[in-house]
Design a protein around this motif. Structure first.
Motif, mmCIF file in Angstrom:
data_model
loop_
_atom_site.group_PDB
_atom_site.id
_atom_site.type_symbol
_atom_site.label_atom_id
_atom_site.label_comp_id
_atom_site.label_asym_id
_atom_site.label_seq_id
_atom_site.Cartn_x
_atom_site.Cartn_y
_atom_site.Cartn_z
ATOM 1 N N GLU A 72 0.821 -1.204 0.000
ATOM 2 C CA GLU A 72 0.000 0.000 0.000
ATOM 3 C C GLU A 72 0.859 1.260 0.000
ATOM 4 O OE1 GLU A 72 -3.536 1.945 -0.336
ATOM 5 O OE2 GLU A 72 -3.174 -0.220 -0.380
ATOM 6 N N ARG A 75 2.202 1.660 -3.433
ATOM 7 C CA ARG A 75 1.174 2.187 -4.338
ATOM 8 C C ARG A 75 0.970 3.678 -4.130
ATOM 9 N NH1 ARG A 75 -3.529 -2.527 -3.927
ATOM 10 N NH2 ARG A 75 -2.446 -4.101 -5.195
ATOM 11 N N SER A 76 0.959 4.099 -2.858
ATOM 12 C CA SER A 76 0.810 5.531 -2.579
ATOM 13 C C SER A 76 1.978 6.323 -3.147
ATOM 14 C CB SER A 76 0.694 5.751 -1.068
ATOM 15 O OG SER A 76 -0.418 5.066 -0.533
ATOM 16 N N THR A 78 3.897 5.388 -5.641
ATOM 17 C CA THR A 78 3.791 5.359 -7.105
ATOM 18 C C THR A 78 2.757 6.359 -7.596
ATOM 19 O OG1 THR A 78 4.396 3.015 -7.093
ATOM 20 C CG2 THR A 78 3.346 3.868 -9.079
ATOM 21 N N LEU A 79 1.622 6.439 -6.892
ATOM 22 C CA LEU A 79 0.591 7.404 -7.278
ATOM 23 C C LEU A 79 1.093 8.837 -7.144
ATOM 24 C CD1 LEU A 79 -2.319 7.919 -8.137
ATOM 25 C CD2 LEU A 79 -2.976 7.836 -5.728
#
Length: 254
Positions: A72, A75-76, A78-79
């Motif tokens: 997670e 992902r954060s 990467t975002l």
């Protein structure tokens, strides 16, 4: 006759580890005890195996949770990086569009000349009684160059004026054609023909070739200024002198 004494007997002691015992119970009792011990060992092994399985499952769950949290976070990150990259791409696209626009503007205006300046300069060379009755202007454009010189005597040019001149004499026209060489941007001027008009006046056809010096270069300074702006150091603020009493009195008196 002597009597024989009886010999003393020596007792031999044998060490026995365990006292002798006799199992009077039936064999079935021993078998049940052995089976009970076997079941106890099996239950213990099973409990140990279950404990190990529970510990392994708990460890796997904890590891899975840690990996989920790490995923997670990744992902954060990467975002966030994707969002920042999108912003940088927008800025980069804007810069590229600005550079392309500036290059296109320079290209479009690369052959621009000031007709007003040239006509005003040529009018200033006219003597009394002379007029420019008409003219035609032909120039190069960014996509097509100007027509090459048709004669070895002609100067290389990028634009040309075809003018119709009215004067009181042919000498005035010829003198005006000679004066055009002093106009900035004019590389050659030629009197093609003359004709007598009604009333005794004369008209002449003149071709004036314009060179690169007549180009305006309106946006070259803008590009040069933008390129030199990052290299220029910021000006240091200068301290303004404090007004003295005399200067204050003079200002108040005035």
């Amino acid at each position: 006759m002597s009597e024989k004494k009886p010999t003393a007997r020596r007792e031999v002691k044998v060490a026995i580890a365990y006292p002798p015992s006799v199992n009077l119970l039936p064999p079935e009792v021993g078998m049940r005890k052995s089976a009970a011990r076997s079941r106890g060992r099996a239950i213990f092994v099973a409990l140990v195996a279950v404990g190990i399985a529970i510990l392994a499952a708990a460890g796997a769950n904890v590891y899975s949770l840690q990996r989920g949290v790490a995923l997670e976070n990744a992902r954060s990150l990467t975002l966030s990086l994707t969002t920042q990259q999108g912003e940088y791409n927008e800025v980069r696209s804007a810069n590229q569009l600005l550079s392309t626009t500036q290059a296109a503007r320079l290209f479009a205006y690369s052959t621009e000349v000031s007709l007003k300046f040239l006509i005003d300069q040529m009018n200033s060379k006219l003597s009394s009684g002379m007029t420019i009755s008409g003219y035609n202007f032909d120039t190069a454009n960014p996509l097509q160059g100007f027509a090459p010189a048709s004669s070895p005597l002609d100067q290389q040019s990028m634009a040309a004026f075809s003018l119709e001149i009215g004067a009181n004499s042919v000498g005035d026209i010829d003198d005006w054609v000679r004066k055009l060489s002093s106009v900035d941007g004019v590389v050659q001027s030629t009197l093609l023909s003359t004709a007598v008009e009604e009333g005794g006046t004369f008209s002449g056809s003149v071709v004036v070739l314009i060179g690169d010096k007549a180009l305006l270069h309106r946006f070259d300074e803008v590009i040069d200024g933008e390129e030199a702006a990052p290299e220029e150091a910021e000006p240091t603020p200068t301290e303004s002198p404090e007004p003295d009493s005399e200067t204050s009195e003079e200002e108040s008196g005035s």
